[in-house]
Design a protein around this motif. Structure first.
Motif, mmCIF file in Angstrom:
data_model
loop_
_atom_site.group_PDB
_atom_site.id
_atom_site.type_symbol
_atom_site.label_atom_id
_atom_site.label_comp_id
_atom_site.label_asym_id
_atom_site.label_seq_id
_atom_site.Cartn_x
_atom_site.Cartn_y
_atom_site.Cartn_z
ATOM 1 N N PRO A 286 0.874 -1.188 0.000
ATOM 2 C CA PRO A 286 0.000 0.000 0.000
ATOM 3 C C PRO A 286 0.904 1.228 0.000
ATOM 4 O O PRO A 286 1.984 1.215 0.622
ATOM 5 C CB PRO A 286 -0.757 -0.107 1.329
ATOM 6 C CG PRO A 286 -0.582 -1.522 1.775
ATOM 7 C CD PRO A 286 0.695 -2.025 1.192
ATOM 8 N N ILE A 287 0.503 2.287 -0.683
ATOM 9 C CA ILE A 287 1.431 3.392 -0.904
ATOM 10 C C ILE A 287 1.892 4.051 0.397
ATOM 11 O O ILE A 287 3.065 4.431 0.531
ATOM 12 C CB ILE A 287 0.831 4.424 -1.896
ATOM 13 C CG1 ILE A 287 1.903 5.397 -2.328
ATOM 14 C CG2 ILE A 287 -0.375 5.136 -1.348
ATOM 15 C CD1 ILE A 287 1.640 6.083 -3.630
ATOM 16 N N SER A 288 1.002 4.145 1.379
ATOM 17 C CA SER A 288 1.411 4.812 2.627
ATOM 18 C C SER A 288 2.525 4.005 3.314
ATOM 19 O O SER A 288 3.481 4.564 3.843
ATOM 20 C CB SER A 288 0.216 4.988 3.559
ATOM 21 O OG SER A 288 -0.374 3.730 3.764
ATOM 22 N N GLU A 289 2.427 2.676 3.263
ATOM 23 C CA GLU A 289 3.470 1.824 3.881
ATOM 24 C C GLU A 289 4.763 1.871 3.053
ATOM 25 O O GLU A 289 5.863 1.878 3.594
ATOM 26 C CB GLU A 289 2.999 0.380 3.986
ATOM 27 C CG GLU A 289 1.938 0.185 5.052
ATOM 28 C CD GLU A 289 1.427 -1.249 5.067
ATOM 29 O OE1 GLU A 289 2.209 -2.178 4.804
ATOM 30 O OE2 GLU A 289 0.219 -1.419 5.335
ATOM 31 N N HIS B 147 0.649 7.272 -12.155
ATOM 32 C CA HIS B 147 -0.747 6.991 -11.777
ATOM 33 C C HIS B 147 -1.373 8.171 -11.045
ATOM 34 O O HIS B 147 -0.677 8.906 -10.327
ATOM 35 C CB HIS B 147 -0.807 5.794 -10.815
ATOM 36 C CG HIS B 147 -0.586 4.468 -11.477
ATOM 37 N ND1 HIS B 147 -1.059 4.152 -12.726
ATOM 38 C CD2 HIS B 147 0.042 3.342 -11.026
ATOM 39 C CE1 HIS B 147 -0.720 2.907 -13.022
ATOM 40 N NE2 HIS B 147 -0.046 2.397 -12.014
ATOM 41 N N THR B 148 -2.666 8.282 -11.166
ATOM 42 C CA THR B 148 -3.415 9.287 -10.424
ATOM 43 C C THR B 148 -3.160 9.105 -8.926
ATOM 44 O O THR B 148 -3.130 7.978 -8.436
ATOM 45 C CB THR B 148 -4.934 9.115 -10.719
ATOM 46 O OG1 THR B 148 -5.099 9.186 -12.124
ATOM 47 C CG2 THR B 148 -5.772 10.181 -10.036
ATOM 48 N N GLY B 149 -2.985 10.183 -8.216
ATOM 49 C CA GLY B 149 -2.840 10.118 -6.751
ATOM 50 C C GLY B 149 -1.400 10.247 -6.285
ATOM 51 O O GLY B 149 -1.151 10.442 -5.090
ATOM 52 N N TYR B 150 -0.439 10.140 -7.199
ATOM 53 C CA TYR B 150 0.955 10.158 -6.756
ATOM 54 C C TYR B 150 1.410 11.561 -6.335
ATOM 55 O O TYR B 150 2.295 11.696 -5.499
ATOM 56 C CB TYR B 150 1.880 9.601 -7.841
ATOM 57 C CG TYR B 150 1.805 8.090 -7.955
ATOM 58 C CD1 TYR B 150 1.051 7.339 -7.054
ATOM 59 C CD2 TYR B 150 2.487 7.415 -8.950
ATOM 60 C CE1 TYR B 150 0.976 5.967 -7.160
ATOM 61 C CE2 TYR B 150 2.419 6.025 -9.056
ATOM 62 C CZ TYR B 150 1.659 5.310 -8.163
ATOM 63 O OH TYR B 150 1.594 3.952 -8.262
ATOM 64 N N ARG C 95 3.417 14.760 -1.782
ATOM 65 C CA ARG C 95 3.239 15.888 -0.846
ATOM 66 C C ARG C 95 3.302 15.398 0.597
ATOM 67 O O ARG C 95 3.875 16.035 1.477
ATOM 68 C CB ARG C 95 1.904 16.583 -1.103
ATOM 69 C CG ARG C 95 1.983 17.481 -2.324
ATOM 70 C CD ARG C 95 0.702 18.189 -2.578
ATOM 71 N NE ARG C 95 0.318 19.027 -1.432
ATOM 72 C CZ ARG C 95 -0.731 19.808 -1.422
ATOM 73 N NH1 ARG C 95 -1.495 19.896 -2.472
ATOM 74 N NH2 ARG C 95 -1.016 20.519 -0.373
ATOM 75 N N GLU C 96 2.722 14.236 0.831
ATOM 76 C CA GLU C 96 2.770 13.641 2.175
ATOM 77 C C GLU C 96 4.220 13.261 2.514
ATOM 78 O O GLU C 96 4.677 13.446 3.641
ATOM 79 C CB GLU C 96 1.843 12.411 2.188
ATOM 80 C CG GLU C 96 1.763 11.657 3.511
ATOM 81 C CD GLU C 96 1.195 12.495 4.654
ATOM 82 O OE1 GLU C 96 0.657 13.588 4.401
ATOM 83 O OE2 GLU C 96 1.350 12.054 5.821
ATOM 84 N N LEU C 97 4.947 12.753 1.501
ATOM 85 C CA LEU C 97 6.350 12.400 1.714
ATOM 86 C C LEU C 97 7.165 13.646 2.098
ATOM 87 O O LEU C 97 8.049 13.577 2.962
ATOM 88 C CB LEU C 97 6.922 11.775 0.433
ATOM 89 C CG LEU C 97 8.377 11.287 0.515
ATOM 90 C CD1 LEU C 97 8.455 10.003 1.343
ATOM 91 C CD2 LEU C 97 8.935 11.018 -0.891
ATOM 92 N N ALA D 2 12.390 15.475 -1.317
ATOM 93 C CA ALA D 2 10.936 15.638 -1.195
ATOM 94 C C ALA D 2 10.540 17.033 -0.721
ATOM 95 O O ALA D 2 9.503 17.564 -1.132
ATOM 96 C CB ALA D 2 10.389 14.570 -0.237
ATOM 97 N N LYS D 3 11.400 17.647 0.071
ATOM 98 C CA LYS D 3 11.044 18.984 0.580
ATOM 99 C C LYS D 3 10.907 20.017 -0.552
ATOM 100 O O LYS D 3 10.288 21.064 -0.376
ATOM 101 C CB LYS D 3 12.080 19.458 1.596
ATOM 102 C CG LYS D 3 13.504 19.497 1.097
ATOM 103 C CD LYS D 3 14.466 19.716 2.260
ATOM 104 C CE LYS D 3 15.899 19.469 1.794
ATOM 105 N NZ LYS D 3 16.810 19.165 2.885
ATOM 106 N N ALA D 4 11.453 19.693 -1.726
ATOM 107 C CA ALA D 4 11.335 20.618 -2.863
ATOM 108 C C ALA D 4 9.877 20.792 -3.288
ATOM 109 O O ALA D 4 9.530 21.797 -3.915
ATOM 110 C CB ALA D 4 12.167 20.105 -4.041
#
Ligand SMILES: NC(=O)c1ccc[n+]([C@@H]2O[C@H](COP(=O)([O-])OP(=O)(O)OC[C@H]3O[C@@H](n4cnc5c(N)ncnc54)[C@H](O)[C@@H]3O)[C@@H](O)[C@H]2O)c1
Length: 441
Positions: A379-382, A396-399, A404-406, A431-433
């Motif tokens: 699962p993507i969150s894991e 894919h849609t949602g990435y 942003r969460e990362l 990711a902070k970028a």
């Protein structure tokens, strides 16, 4: 070329069953054949399917789509389209449409096995008056081969007692429902009677039918696909050139295309998938020389190596936790065939990371890809939890939201984002970028 334009409406749908006579029999009810068969049924043309895959047939006959292709849930649930295994079903059809796979061998060589198997299995059941449409994507000369096969193995004479056409499928996966009805249909024939039959058939589902000969129709399909393959290869080469100069390919592209009528530079990406990759081989097998198509192939094949190599110049993947987002060959499909993501996975693995986590919401768990042996689909969150580096292999849609969460949870994690799903306008960034890009937007 002749253009046949018709707005005539289709007749009422007769009830369909595997046993009854049909206007159309689709041979090979996969990602091309099944949507086509369902479209015929929905427009009132009685159709039946023939396939060797029992699992696929069972699902279709239970009213379930065996793969992701939006728009067909209702018509398949109506169970008006059946798939059978007995090749004698073709005898009861007026038209037979062949939509089996046409892969490449490991060499640059078209694998005609499925088309040859179909001919062997249905040959004895063909009868006078039928139309055979070859719709699989084929190398130039294949329809001519089919005609010669019929001449040699049956008493039928194409153009007199039997009719033959090459009618290529040009839909994009995921858009079949709309595109089968809206794209102009190409009909390639060598005689007027075959042309009339094929045009009349395709007028039932679409407005515009264009006619030509066999080989032109074969080349139209290949040129359509290979144009995209070469176009994407150029976009990938430009991305690498920009990276060499420390420039930003996404910004460069946006500026090059904006308001300039002669620029249509594509975005870079992992360019593969069963159609684009193999169709180049169908033309290339006839040329012994280095050429532009071969260069496009090399360029597109090089992208996983490039992404791994260039991320490794920024961070060490050894003993790290790496996530690969997306594994299918393109966005929002469940089709893994000829995806470059498994190749990317293998290159990442050579860096000896602690863990590689694949996440693709459109694929089952484990990922059904033999070369990566039982890889779990996270699962993507894991997959993104405590991760050190992320490769976005498919857009894919949602990435975007996931990245942003990362940025919030792992701001220092490195991202290789050839698709620009993070909208940072860089191929490699931490990711902070994403936060900075958002603040500047
Ligand atoms: N997938 C696409 O988006 C797309 C688009 C345009 C054209 N095409 C072309 O269409 C053709 C089919 O592609 P696909 O993606 O549907 O492949 P697929 O593998 O999804 O479907 C092929 C089907 O043919 C069946 N089959 C194989 N041998 C058979 C035989 N002897 N008798 C009966 N059935 C048999 C298989 O079981 C399978 O269900 C290929 O030539 C491809 O290049 C594909």
């Amino acid at each position: 070329m002749t253009i046949h334009d018709s707005t005539a409406s289709a007749p009422d749908a007769p009830p369909g069953s595997a046993e009854s006579r049909h206007e159309v029999c689709i041979v090979g009810t996969g990602r091309v054949g099944l949507p086509l068969g369902l479209t015929f049924v929905e427009t009132g043309v009685s159709a039946v399917g023939l396939d060797v895959d029992k699992e696929l047939a069972d699902l279709v006959n239970e009213g379930v789509m065996p793969f992701h292709e939006p728009g067909y849930d209702e018509i398949i649930a109506s169970r008006r389209f059946h798939v059978v295994h007995d090749p004698s079903v073709v005898t009861r059809a007026e038209t037979i449409i062949v939509t089996v796979g046409t892969p490449l061998h490991n060499h640059i060589e078209t694998d005609l096995t499925q088309v040859q198997d179909v001919l062997e299995s249905i040959g004895e059941h063909l009868r006078p008056g039928q139309l055979l449409c070859l719709r699989s994507t084929v190398a130039p000369g294949t329809t001519e081969f089919v005609e010669r096969w019929i001449r040699r193995n049956t008493d039928l004479v194409v153009g007199e007692t039997f009719f033959l056409a090459f009618c290529p499928e040009r839909i994009a996966e995921g858009k079949a429902y709309e595109e089968i009805r809206t794209l102009p249909q190409i009909v390639g024939t060598q005689d007027a009677a075959s042309e009339a039959r094929a045009v009349a058939l395709f007028r039932r589902i679409t407005r515009e039918v264009l006619t030509t000969d066999y080989v032109t129709a074969e080349l139209v399909k290949l040129f359509n696909n290979i144009l995209r393959y070469v176009h994407f290869a150029l976009a990938n080469q430009f991305a690498m050139i920009a990276d060499n100069f420390g420039a930003n390919i996404h910004e460069t592209r946006e500026l090059a295309n904006h308001g300039y009528p002669r620029s249509f530079l594509a975005a870079p990406g992992l360019t593969a998938g069963t159609c684009l990759r193999k169709d180049f081989g169908m033309l290339n097998e006839w040329s012994p020389y280095p050429d532009m198509l071969l260069s496009a192939w090399k360029m597109n094949e090089f992208m996983p190596t490039f992404l791994v190599d260039h991320l490794c110049r920024r961070t060490d993947l050894h003993d790290s936790r790496v996530a690969i987002l997306g594994f299918s060959f393109k966005a929002d499909t469940d089709d893994l065939r000829d995806s470059l993501a498994p190749k990317l996975w293998r290159y990442v693995r050579r860096q000896l990371p602690d863990e590689i986590r694949i996440s693709d919401q459109n694929l089952p768990d484990p990922i059904p890809e033999p070369s990566i042996r039982d890889a779990r689909n996270w699962p993507i969150s894991e997959a993104l939890e405590d991760v050190d580096a992320v490769f976005v292999a498919t857009n894919h849609t949602g990435y975007h939201e996931a990245l942003r969460e990362l940025a919030r949870t792992r701001p220092d994690a490195w991202v290789a984002d050839i698709w620009n799903v993070g909208r940072v306008n860089q191929m490699f960034y931490q990711a902070k970028a994403l936060d900075m890009a958002e603040a500047n937007a």
